[in-house]
Design an enzyme around this catalytic site. Structure first.
Site, PDB file in Angstrom:
ATOM      1  N   LYS A  78     -51.024 -60.236 -34.306  1.00 12.85           N
ATOM      2  CA  LYS A  78     -50.695 -61.493 -33.629  1.00 12.85           C
ATOM      3  C   LYS A  78     -51.134 -62.668 -34.499  1.00 12.85           C
ATOM      4  O   LYS A  78     -52.201 -62.622 -35.125  1.00 12.85           O
ATOM      5  CB  LYS A  78     -51.392 -61.542 -32.267  1.00 12.85           C
ATOM      6  N   SER A 158     -49.066 -64.556 -23.790  1.00 12.90           N
ATOM      7  CA  SER A 158     -48.661 -65.210 -25.023  1.00 12.90           C
ATOM      8  C   SER A 158     -48.366 -64.240 -26.170  1.00 12.90           C
ATOM      9  O   SER A 158     -47.759 -64.603 -27.156  1.00 12.90           O
ATOM     10  CB  SER A 158     -49.778 -66.159 -25.475  1.00 12.90           C
ATOM     11  N   SER A 182     -52.610 -62.448 -21.287  1.00 14.75           N
ATOM     12  CA  SER A 182     -51.689 -62.496 -22.426  1.00 14.75           C
ATOM     13  C   SER A 182     -51.508 -61.180 -23.175  1.00 14.75           C
ATOM     14  O   SER A 182     -50.703 -61.111 -24.106  1.00 14.75           O
ATOM     15  CB  SER A 182     -52.128 -63.584 -23.412  1.00 14.75           C
TER      16      SER A 182
END
Length: 496
Positions: A78, A158, A182
């Site tokens: 990420k 997210s 998330s």
């Protein structure tokens, strides 16, 4: 080559050790899959050259009998994790030129154990979002589609790029961060497994901060076992993070398949909300029956302050974001927009560098911390947070081993469907997940089945502090009953 990308992480690990496939072959197969899947926009940076170098080194260690636990396993990172010498942006224009000179502890642990970095994965800007639509690189497109529809769906957020990449078989695992859901929400939307560990279990050093008292790194995997394998490498004490907890890291993989007979599983009555979709109700009931059939005891529990958690979260998180993001001012690093004077430069830099959702949360956070409002909002929210944590403590003190709840209030929705101008509509996606972050507890999202439109739905298991092993044991029961969920590869024309 497609067969190599369809393996689970555990299967790939065994194939590498048995010399049935080389690390280079496995990496090249995933790099080819990434190229074919660019319409998904899951990766914001592909580190092709670095991946092949890392794979070649893994082959040397495998031949020499020095293989690490993740030797030769291709993973995605990420874009919130700093990677030395590799651009890291938090999917924000304000960091579009930032190349860290240091490595986050979590990714350093993965490279120490032999993992291969395929690239950086898309996310909501500064991890602020529930749909991956706030990224400066554009939205990620879910690999899933409604039955009979071409509508592009969100992957959740997210960590949407991470979840989409794992579900689409572009990498064998990925890192994520979970501030209010998330990891768990996108895992549920994509039919994969996501673990939000106990706060302090994984180091936050080198992870770009959103809300420091809530942020926690964790893994995405195609199976419970895969997530367990990844977490063991990611977790551990780190003196560079003052919130890191000095406790031994468990053998999480050994917990997968362990008997759950005699465990007491709580069903929080407050989570049965008016208007909950029938598919979610059925999913929840089915998960409870699956655990009961495996020998667990199902009991109703009460979390009376859960109804206040979402409001408290959206005070605490923006307040911490306002403080953390003050450093992005155009002076020290990142983008700078010239101005007439330093104040004008600050204003222009932050206006150009931050997207609308980040600006909104900074403004909310600044407001609730301001003189005259601190006691009315921030201090009161922190008191609610204490009450939310106490509710969980009471349940666990009564002998409850874990709590079962839905992971999301709905399946994935279409890109743009919740962009009505009312941010609360989007914030409600976190209604089942924020309690876990406020209380600092571990939470595991596992696939529970498909809805009437053929989209994945996820269940969430919430555990005692630092008892991730129990969650992996319980998650395996649900996974075995549900089976592995795979989308049709519409972007290539292939079927699952």
């Amino acid at each position: 080559m497609s067969d190599l990308t369809s393996m689970t992480l555990a299967q790939a690990r065994d194939a590498l050790r048995q010399r049935k496939v080389s690390a280079t072959e496995l990496t090249d197969a995933h790099l080819a899959a990434m190229e074919a899947a660019r319409p998904l926009n899951a990766f914001v940076l592909e580190t092709t050259a670095e991946a092949r170098v890392m794979a070649a080194r893994s082959e040397d260690r495998l031949r020499g009998g020095e293989a690490g636990p993740l030797e030769g396993i291709p993973v995605g990172v990420k874009d919130m994790f700093c990677t030395a010498g590799v651009r890291t942006t938090a999917s924000s224009r304000i960091l579009e030129t930032f190349v860290p000179t240091y490595e986050s502890t979590v990714t350093a642990n993965l490279w120490r154990d032999g993992a291969v970095m395929l690239g950086k994965l898309n996310n909501d800007e500064f991890a602020m979002g529930s749909s991956n639509e706030t990224s400066c690189f554009g939205p990620v497109v879910s690999p899933w589609r409604r039955r009979g529809s071409d509508t592009k769906l969100v992957p959740g957020g997210s960590s949407g790029g991470s979840a989409a990449a794992v579900a689409a078989e572009l990498c064998l695992g990925a890192t994520g961060t979970d501030t209010g859901g998330s990891i768990r929400q996108p895992a549920a939307f994509n039919g994969i497994v996501g673990m939000k560990p106990t706060y302090g279990r994984c180091s936050r050093y080198g992870v770009i901060a959103y809300a420091s008292s809530l942020d926690q790194a964790g893994p995405f995997g195609r199976t419970v076992r895969d997530a367990a394998i990844l977490l063991r490498s990611m977790a551990g004490f780190d003196p560079k993070d003052t919130t890191s907890v000095d406790r031994p890291v468990g053998d999480y993989e050994a917990a997968v398949g362990r008997s759950v007979k005699g465990m007491k599983i709580g069903i929080p009555k407050e989570y049965r909300m008016p208007g909950m979709p029938a598919d979610i109700e059925r999913l929840w009931d089915r998960g409870a029956e699956q655990l009961k059939a495996a020998g667990a005891e199902i009991v109703e529990v009460s979390l009376p302050h859960a109804k206040y958690a979402l409001a408290a979260y959206y005070i605490v998180a923006p307040a911490e974001a306002s403080s953390n993001l003050a450093r992005y001012d155009g002076v020290r690093y990142g983008v700078r927009v010239p101005g007439r004077d330093i104040i004008d430069m600050y204003e222009k830099t932050r206006r150009a560098g931050f997207g609308p959702e980040v600006r909104r949360r900074i403004m909310i956070g600044t407001y609730v911390l301001s003189a005259g409002y601190y006691d009315a909002y921030y201090l009161r929210a922190q008191k609610v947070r204490t009450l939310v944590r106490r509710d969980f403590e009471t349940c666990f003190a009564d002998g409850v081993n874990a709590i079962l709840a839905p992971a999301t209030p709905s399946p994935a929705f279409g890109i743009g469907e919740k962009s009505s101008g009312d941010p609360v509509e989007m914030y409600l996606n976190d209604v089942f997940t924020v309690t876990v972050n406020l209380a600092g507890l571990p939470g595991l999202a596992v696939p529970g089945g498909l809805d009437a439109q053929g989209l994945p739905l996820g269940l969430q298991l919430i555990g005692r502090p630092f008892d991730e092993e129990t969650l992996f044991s319980l998650g395996e029961v649900i996974e075995q009953a549900t089976g592995r969920l795979k989308p049709e590869k519409w972007w290539t024309g292939a079927r699952p």
